[in-house]
Design a protein around this motif. Structure first.
Motif, PDB file in Angstrom:
ATOM      1  N   CYS A  46      32.108 -20.366 -23.785  1.00  0.00           N
ATOM      2  CA  CYS A  46      33.582 -20.817 -23.852  1.00  0.00           C
ATOM      3  C   CYS A  46      33.545 -22.109 -24.800  1.00  0.00           C
ATOM      4  CB  CYS A  46      33.893 -21.374 -22.200  1.00  0.00           C
ATOM      5  SG  CYS A  46      33.541 -20.322 -21.232  1.00  0.00           S
ATOM      6  N   MET A  47      32.579 -22.853 -25.027  1.00  0.00           N
ATOM      7  CA  MET A  47      32.771 -23.989 -25.782  1.00  0.00           C
ATOM      8  C   MET A  47      33.297 -24.060 -27.039  1.00  0.00           C
ATOM      9  SD  MET A  47      30.042 -27.118 -26.385  1.00  0.00           S
ATOM     10  CE  MET A  47      28.942 -26.115 -27.400  1.00  0.00           C
ATOM     11  N   GLN A  48      32.956 -22.913 -27.723  1.00  0.00           N
ATOM     12  CA  GLN A  48      33.705 -22.762 -29.332  1.00  0.00           C
ATOM     13  C   GLN A  48      34.828 -22.728 -29.125  1.00  0.00           C
ATOM     14  OE1 GLN A  48      31.313 -20.658 -27.330  1.00  0.00           O
ATOM     15  NE2 GLN A  48      29.316 -20.765 -28.569  1.00  0.00           N
ATOM     16  N   CYS A  49      35.784 -22.152 -28.368  1.00  0.00           N
ATOM     17  CA  CYS A  49      37.116 -22.309 -28.343  1.00  0.00           C
ATOM     18  C   CYS A  49      37.771 -23.310 -27.539  1.00  0.00           C
ATOM     19  CB  CYS A  49      37.624 -20.879 -27.866  1.00  0.00           C
ATOM     20  SG  CYS A  49      37.272 -19.476 -28.847  1.00  0.00           S
ATOM     21  N   HIS A  50      37.351 -23.521 -26.711  1.00  0.00           N
ATOM     22  CA  HIS A  50      37.806 -24.692 -25.488  1.00  0.00           C
ATOM     23  C   HIS A  50      37.095 -25.968 -25.690  1.00  0.00           C
ATOM     24  CE1 HIS A  50      40.410 -22.017 -23.335  1.00  0.00           C
ATOM     25  NE2 HIS A  50      39.364 -21.053 -23.207  1.00  0.00           N
ATOM     26  N   MET A  51      36.395 -26.005 -26.844  1.00  0.00           N
ATOM     27  CA  MET A  51      35.748 -27.450 -27.260  1.00  0.00           C
ATOM     28  C   MET A  51      34.836 -28.046 -26.119  1.00  0.00           C
ATOM     29  SD  MET A  51      36.878 -27.613 -30.234  1.00  0.00           S
ATOM     30  CE  MET A  51      37.029 -25.762 -30.506  1.00  0.00           C
ATOM     31  N   PRO A  52      33.760 -28.913 -26.594  1.00  0.00           N
ATOM     32  CA  PRO A  52      32.990 -29.460 -25.642  1.00  0.00           C
ATOM     33  C   PRO A  52      33.697 -30.356 -24.550  1.00  0.00           C
ATOM     34  CG  PRO A  52      32.331 -29.670 -28.084  1.00  0.00           C
ATOM     35  CD  PRO A  52      33.650 -29.183 -27.988  1.00  0.00           C
ATOM     36  N   ASN A  53      34.591 -31.080 -24.635  1.00  0.00           N
ATOM     37  CA  ASN A  53      35.508 -31.686 -23.823  1.00  0.00           C
ATOM     38  C   ASN A  53      36.504 -30.635 -22.916  1.00  0.00           C
ATOM     39  OD1 ASN A  53      37.365 -31.433 -25.820  1.00  0.00           O
ATOM     40  ND2 ASN A  53      37.356 -33.288 -26.168  1.00  0.00           N
ATOM     41  N   GLY A  54      36.773 -29.625 -23.207  1.00  0.00           N
ATOM     42  CA  GLY A  54      37.577 -28.598 -22.537  1.00  0.00           C
ATOM     43  C   GLY A  54      38.850 -28.985 -22.926  1.00  0.00           C
ATOM     44  N   LYS A  59      48.100 -26.234 -29.991  1.00  0.00           N
ATOM     45  CA  LYS A  59      49.074 -25.143 -30.299  1.00  0.00           C
ATOM     46  C   LYS A  59      48.149 -23.691 -30.493  1.00  0.00           C
ATOM     47  CE  LYS A  59      52.290 -28.261 -32.678  1.00  0.00           C
ATOM     48  NZ  LYS A  59      52.791 -28.332 -33.953  1.00  0.00           N
ATOM     49  N   ALA A  60      47.053 -23.742 -30.355  1.00  0.00           N
ATOM     50  CA  ALA A  60      46.246 -22.304 -30.168  1.00  0.00           C
ATOM     51  C   ALA A  60      45.296 -21.900 -29.054  1.00  0.00           C
ATOM     52  CB  ALA A  60      45.088 -22.660 -31.489  1.00  0.00           C
ATOM     53  N   ILE A  61      44.459 -22.864 -28.785  1.00  0.00           N
ATOM     54  CA  ILE A  61      43.711 -22.543 -27.598  1.00  0.00           C
ATOM     55  C   ILE A  61      43.928 -23.482 -26.403  1.00  0.00           C
ATOM     56  CG2 ILE A  61      41.343 -22.626 -26.694  1.00  0.00           C
ATOM     57  CD1 ILE A  61      42.050 -20.423 -28.950  1.00  0.00           C
ATOM     58  N   PRO A  62      44.481 -23.176 -25.133  1.00  0.00           N
ATOM     59  CA  PRO A  62      44.848 -23.954 -23.955  1.00  0.00           C
ATOM     60  C   PRO A  62      43.668 -24.955 -23.525  1.00  0.00           C
ATOM     61  CG  PRO A  62      44.828 -21.766 -23.466  1.00  0.00           C
ATOM     62  CD  PRO A  62      44.498 -21.629 -24.664  1.00  0.00           C
ATOM     63  N   PRO A  63      44.134 -26.100 -23.072  1.00  0.00           N
ATOM     64  CA  PRO A  63      42.794 -26.841 -22.492  1.00  0.00           C
ATOM     65  C   PRO A  63      42.605 -26.379 -21.270  1.00  0.00           C
ATOM     66  CG  PRO A  63      44.925 -27.917 -22.286  1.00  0.00           C
ATOM     67  CD  PRO A  63      45.164 -26.661 -23.046  1.00  0.00           C
ATOM     68  N   LEU A  64      41.268 -26.823 -20.941  1.00  0.00           N
ATOM     69  CA  LEU A  64      40.929 -26.785 -19.595  1.00  0.00           C
ATOM     70  C   LEU A  64      40.817 -27.905 -18.925  1.00  0.00           C
ATOM     71  CD1 LEU A  64      37.824 -24.004 -20.366  1.00  0.00           C
ATOM     72  CD2 LEU A  64      40.186 -23.609 -19.553  1.00  0.00           C
ATOM     73  N   ALA A  65      40.564 -28.912 -19.648  1.00  0.00           N
ATOM     74  CA  ALA A  65      40.601 -30.433 -19.005  1.00  0.00           C
ATOM     75  C   ALA A  65      42.044 -30.599 -18.513  1.00  0.00           C
ATOM     76  CB  ALA A  65      40.424 -31.419 -20.194  1.00  0.00           C
ATOM     77  N   LYS A  66      41.849 -31.133 -17.241  1.00  0.00           N
ATOM     78  CA  LYS A  66      43.269 -31.581 -16.542  1.00  0.00           C
ATOM     79  C   LYS A  66      44.160 -30.404 -16.700  1.00  0.00           C
ATOM     80  CE  LYS A  66      42.315 -36.572 -17.427  1.00  0.00           C
ATOM     81  NZ  LYS A  66      42.730 -37.505 -18.292  1.00  0.00           N
ATOM     82  N   ASN A 119      35.704 -28.159 -11.993  1.00  0.00           N
ATOM     83  CA  ASN A 119      35.398 -29.655 -11.384  1.00  0.00           C
ATOM     84  C   ASN A 119      34.784 -30.404 -12.683  1.00  0.00           C
ATOM     85  OD1 ASN A 119      35.303 -29.436  -8.267  1.00  0.00           O
ATOM     86  ND2 ASN A 119      34.391 -27.542  -8.695  1.00  0.00           N
ATOM     87  N   SER A 120      35.238 -30.337 -13.684  1.00  0.00           N
ATOM     88  CA  SER A 120      35.091 -31.097 -14.735  1.00  0.00           C
ATOM     89  C   SER A 120      36.303 -31.656 -15.681  1.00  0.00           C
ATOM     90  CB  SER A 120      34.231 -30.146 -15.792  1.00  0.00           C
ATOM     91  OG  SER A 120      32.810 -29.661 -15.471  1.00  0.00           O
ATOM     92  N   TRP A 121      36.052 -32.579 -16.175  1.00  0.00           N
ATOM     93  CA  TRP A 121      37.330 -33.132 -17.367  1.00  0.00           C
ATOM     94  C   TRP A 121      38.340 -33.344 -16.555  1.00  0.00           C
ATOM     95  CZ3 TRP A 121      36.008 -27.867 -18.606  1.00  0.00           C
ATOM     96  CH2 TRP A 121      34.957 -27.757 -19.574  1.00  0.00           C
ATOM     97  N   GLY A 122      38.453 -33.978 -15.463  1.00  0.00           N
ATOM     98  CA  GLY A 122      39.441 -34.448 -14.579  1.00  0.00           C
ATOM     99  C   GLY A 122      39.929 -33.341 -13.564  1.00  0.00           C
ATOM    100  N   ASN A 123      39.414 -32.310 -13.399  1.00  0.00           N
ATOM    101  CA  ASN A 123      39.866 -31.222 -12.572  1.00  0.00           C
ATOM    102  C   ASN A 123      39.144 -31.406 -11.446  1.00  0.00           C
ATOM    103  OD1 ASN A 123      41.401 -29.698 -14.450  1.00  0.00           O
ATOM    104  ND2 ASN A 123      39.658 -28.784 -15.305  1.00  0.00           N
TER     105      ASN A 123
END
Length: 139
Positions: A46-54, A59-66, A119-123
């Protein structure tokens, strides 16, 4: 004989209490839950698209953080990992319209990664996702 019966009774009670605690631990998030297996899956898939910090890619890949979508759309989030996702979704008030391929993970791996990201990045997810829950998710 009486002492043996009493000891067996106590042993039964202790075992029953212990197994109940284990079942509860699987369904709720203890304060120091270990999500390392989910983190490994996230880093590999997942990290390749959603980045190490989620935080995704603006405008391209939605955040998982918060992410309001991730927390409020549990079933759809599981489906996205299991079967892929295409079409518009709204995350934190912003619209995204990119495709996500199915990740090829088994049900336990999906549960592990979902528990990590919810349960990461503010979730905060107080009810853990189980392999059984994932197995019941259909297209």
């Amino acid at each position: 004989m009486r002492i043996l019966s009493l000891n067996l009774c106590l042993l039964f009670i202790l075992c029953a209490c212990n197994s109940s605690d284990k079942r509860m631990a699987q369904n709720t998030t203890p304060m120091h839950q270990d999500f390392s297996e989910g983190k490994e899956i996230y880093n590999g898939f997942c990290m390749q698209c959603h980045m190490p910090n989620g935080e995704g890619v603006p405008k391209a890949i939605p955040p998982l953080a918060k992410s309001d979508y991730l927390i409020n759309n549990r079933l759809e989030s599981i489906k996205a990992i299991k079967y892929g996702l295409s079409g518009e979704i709204t995350v934190n008030g912003k619209t995204y319209n990119s495709a996500m391929a199915a990740q090829g993970l088994d049900n336990q791996e999906i549960a592990n990664v979902m528990n990590y990201i919810t349960n990461s990045w503010g979730n905060k997810n107080t009810t853990l996702i189980s392999e059984e829950e994932v197995s019941k998710v259909e297209r």
